[in-house]
Design a protein around this motif. Structure first.
Motif, mmCIF file in Angstrom:
data_model
loop_
_atom_site.group_PDB
_atom_site.id
_atom_site.type_symbol
_atom_site.label_atom_id
_atom_site.label_comp_id
_atom_site.label_asym_id
_atom_site.label_seq_id
_atom_site.Cartn_x
_atom_site.Cartn_y
_atom_site.Cartn_z
ATOM 1 N N ARG A 191 -46.310 51.965 45.118
ATOM 2 C CA ARG A 191 -45.473 50.901 45.742
ATOM 3 C C ARG A 191 -44.312 51.419 46.405
ATOM 4 N NH1 ARG A 191 -44.983 45.945 41.319
ATOM 5 N NH2 ARG A 191 -44.153 44.891 43.088
ATOM 6 N N THR A 192 -43.618 50.769 47.603
ATOM 7 C CA THR A 192 -42.755 51.465 48.420
ATOM 8 C C THR A 192 -41.450 51.529 47.588
ATOM 9 O OG1 THR A 192 -43.562 50.755 50.439
ATOM 10 C CG2 THR A 192 -41.493 51.196 50.502
ATOM 11 N N TYR A 193 -41.025 50.438 46.631
ATOM 12 C CA TYR A 193 -39.906 50.396 46.111
ATOM 13 C C TYR A 193 -39.955 51.659 45.157
ATOM 14 C CZ TYR A 193 -41.120 48.917 41.371
ATOM 15 O OH TYR A 193 -41.530 48.910 40.043
ATOM 16 N N GLN A 194 -41.008 52.107 44.419
ATOM 17 C CA GLN A 194 -41.057 53.263 43.425
ATOM 18 C C GLN A 194 -40.895 54.338 44.213
ATOM 19 O OE1 GLN A 194 -45.295 52.089 42.268
ATOM 20 N NE2 GLN A 194 -44.383 51.310 40.338
ATOM 21 N N VAL A 195 -41.479 54.644 45.277
ATOM 22 C CA VAL A 195 -41.293 55.937 46.161
ATOM 23 C C VAL A 195 -39.883 56.126 46.514
ATOM 24 C CG1 VAL A 195 -42.033 57.262 47.973
ATOM 25 C CG2 VAL A 195 -43.685 55.819 46.879
ATOM 26 N N VAL A 196 -39.214 54.946 47.019
ATOM 27 C CA VAL A 196 -37.782 55.003 47.266
ATOM 28 C C VAL A 196 -36.956 55.419 46.158
ATOM 29 C CG1 VAL A 196 -35.787 53.608 48.176
ATOM 30 C CG2 VAL A 196 -38.109 53.483 49.503
ATOM 31 N N ALA A 197 -37.307 54.666 45.301
ATOM 32 C CA ALA A 197 -36.471 55.008 43.766
ATOM 33 C C ALA A 197 -36.581 56.159 43.472
ATOM 34 C CB ALA A 197 -36.658 53.933 42.585
ATOM 35 N N CYS A 198 -37.735 56.831 43.531
ATOM 36 C CA CYS A 198 -38.057 58.386 42.962
ATOM 37 C C CYS A 198 -37.210 59.447 44.106
ATOM 38 C CB CYS A 198 -39.637 58.525 43.116
ATOM 39 S SG CYS A 198 -39.956 60.102 42.763
ATOM 40 N N SER A 199 -37.133 58.903 45.175
ATOM 41 C CA SER A 199 -36.609 59.852 46.429
ATOM 42 C C SER A 199 -35.118 59.747 46.165
ATOM 43 C CB SER A 199 -37.111 59.163 47.800
ATOM 44 O OG SER A 199 -36.231 58.049 48.053
ATOM 45 N N GLU A 200 -34.568 58.748 45.564
ATOM 46 C CA GLU A 200 -33.060 58.706 45.341
ATOM 47 C C GLU A 200 -32.765 60.086 44.336
ATOM 48 O OE1 GLU A 200 -32.308 54.079 45.810
ATOM 49 O OE2 GLU A 200 -32.372 54.788 43.910
ATOM 50 N N GLY A 201 -33.548 59.944 43.212
ATOM 51 C CA GLY A 201 -33.341 60.946 42.352
ATOM 52 C C GLY A 201 -33.354 62.351 42.955
ATOM 53 N N VAL A 202 -34.492 62.469 43.822
ATOM 54 C CA VAL A 202 -34.819 63.848 44.499
ATOM 55 C C VAL A 202 -33.674 64.180 45.324
ATOM 56 C CG1 VAL A 202 -36.309 64.900 46.588
ATOM 57 C CG2 VAL A 202 -37.171 63.444 44.683
ATOM 58 N N PHE A 203 -32.913 63.373 46.052
ATOM 59 C CA PHE A 203 -32.137 63.756 47.116
ATOM 60 C C PHE A 203 -30.670 63.961 46.381
ATOM 61 C CE2 PHE A 203 -35.010 62.482 50.019
ATOM 62 C CZ PHE A 203 -35.369 63.804 50.827
ATOM 63 N N MET A 204 -30.446 63.209 45.285
ATOM 64 C CA MET A 204 -29.071 63.200 44.467
ATOM 65 C C MET A 204 -29.229 64.642 43.681
ATOM 66 S SD MET A 204 -27.826 60.855 41.614
ATOM 67 C CE MET A 204 -26.151 61.215 40.376
ATOM 68 N N GLN A 205 -30.461 65.006 43.420
ATOM 69 C CA GLN A 205 -30.735 66.480 42.767
ATOM 70 C C GLN A 205 -30.546 67.416 43.786
ATOM 71 O OE1 GLN A 205 -31.061 66.605 39.178
ATOM 72 N NE2 GLN A 205 -30.319 68.713 39.375
ATOM 73 N N LEU A 206 -31.020 67.361 45.095
ATOM 74 C CA LEU A 206 -30.970 68.399 46.039
ATOM 75 C C LEU A 206 -29.302 68.636 46.498
ATOM 76 C CD1 LEU A 206 -32.332 70.154 48.240
ATOM 77 C CD2 LEU A 206 -32.021 68.061 49.852
ATOM 78 N N PHE A 207 -28.527 67.505 46.746
ATOM 79 C CA PHE A 207 -27.307 67.580 47.052
ATOM 80 C C PHE A 207 -26.338 67.681 46.093
ATOM 81 C CE2 PHE A 207 -29.023 65.009 50.540
ATOM 82 C CZ PHE A 207 -28.934 66.102 51.741
ATOM 83 N N GLU A 208 -26.646 67.855 44.693
ATOM 84 C CA GLU A 208 -25.645 67.887 43.554
ATOM 85 C C GLU A 208 -26.548 68.508 42.514
ATOM 86 O OE1 GLU A 208 -22.262 65.353 41.467
ATOM 87 O OE2 GLU A 208 -23.974 64.480 42.110
#
Length: 363
Positions: A191-208
């Motif tokens: 589901r799209t909301y799941q992919v988006v929520a997962c991507s939030e963790g991905v990019f938070m980890q990338l930039f921090e």
């Protein structure tokens, strides 16, 4: 009388030369370090820094982490998370570092309970943007012999956005910050909301990134980020772009030393205008508003003024929307309209009251 005066003078000079002159902040820092060394028992409450005596120089991220992990090991995660909540409430500057500390408590809890995910998760506390849950998920995913299979199972059956956000962090741990590999794990969700929520963790980890993990930081594209802190957002697939632009200001603000240079927030709002798409500029602006609140939650009126001073009029409600969204995530409720908005200037107050909820998991 003269003899008495001379004696008092001599004793005063002797005291000056025989007194250990240690700055108060440094002495407090040494005390905290001594009683909260990694692996030691939690310090007695009488030795804990109080809101009146502690300063930002005392609670560095590493000292706070070591103190609370020791408390967790000596008692349980509930005690450590309760202490983290108390410290954050009484010393608001700690909100800048409390989320990664909560992550570390999640790691420590899973280790304490022998990889028992359900046991560690039973102590869940949403303090500091649910960082504890994120940490448990990170640790469990990184330990899994088959992360691709584990991704869609760890958060079942609830599949909450906050838990899936933790999957995104864990995907970056597993992939050692290799973005395409982490995104591939996020795509396991249907589901799209799941992919988006997962991507939030991905990019938070990338930039921090976790600076205590040399293997991970070695993969950080520091040279490309130095040349363009918006990297790699423009080249991302649509489903990942929003989170990338939202978290890009984290790296920008860190590199501009936001703690000592508050003008860097205004610079970040101007910098967001350089994103190549309208959606990117909007997500970056909203992300800057979120960071403004996260790093200055003890002075919300000032945060609102920064948003209202954004260079473009369309940025102002988006920036305020970001700050109100973070307020709700931090306090894990929907109290912004009742508690935050009344503290703001009239213009910011109006934008605050009309702000949309935003993401429920974007710390």
């Amino acid at each position: 009388m003269l003899i008495t005066s001379l004696l008092l003078f001599a004793m005063g000079v002797w005291a000056v030369f025989h007194t250990q002159w240690t700055p108060v902040a440094a002495a407090a820092d040494q005390t905290v370090a001594a009683v909260t060394a990694p692996g030691s028992a939690a310090a007695p409450s009488s030795l804990q820094p109080s809101a009146a005596s502690a300063t930002p120089a005392v609670w560095t991220q590493s000292k706070l982490r070591d103190h609370l992990v020791a408390e967790l090991n000596a008692s349980d995660p509930a005690q450590a998370l309760g202490e983290l909540a108390k410290i954050t409430d009484s010393q608001p500057y700690v909100s800048r570092i409390c989320h990664p500390v909560a992550h570390d408590l999640g790691h420590a809890a899973l280790q304490k309970y022998g990889d028992d995910f359900a046991k560690a998760a039973s102590f869940r506390n949403d303090v500091c943007g649910s960082g504890y849950l994120h940490g448990i998920v990170e640790e469990k995913l990184s330990q899994s012999p088959d992360p691709a299979a584990a991704v869609t199972k760890l958060c079942a059956p609830d599949e909450s956005a906050s838990c899936i956000h933790g999957i995104g962090h864990g995907a970056m741990f597993v992939s050692r910050l290799k973005l395409p590999d982490a995104e591939q794990l996020c795509r396991k969700f249907s589901r799209t909301y799941q992919v988006v929520a997962c991507s939030e963790g991905v990019f938070m980890q990338l930039f921090e990134p976790d600076e205590t993990d040399p293997a991970a930081t070695a993969q950080l594209p520091a040279d490309k980020l130095a040349a363009d802190p918006l990297y790699p957002c423009p080249e991302q697939p649509d489903v990942f772009q929003g989170a990338c632009y939202f978290y890009a200001p984290v790296y920008f603000l860190q590199k501009h030393d936001y703690a000592d240079h508050p003008e860097s927030f205004a610079e970040a709002l101007r910098w967001c205008l350089g994103a190549p798409t309208s959606d990117g500029r909007q997500a970056c602006t909203r992300g800057t508003g979120s960071r403004l609140m996260k790093y200055n939650i003890d002075r919300p009126a000032w945060v609102g003024d920064q948003c209202e001073a954004a260079p473009e009029a369309w940025q102002r409600p988006l920036c305020v929307g970001g700050m109100t969204s973070y307020w709700n995530v931090n306090y894990h409720d929907k109290s912004a309209k009742a508690r935050l908005c009344p503290q703001l200037s009239p213009a910011a107050r109006n934008d605050c009251r009309s702000a949309t909820a935003g993401s429920s998991s974007a710390d």
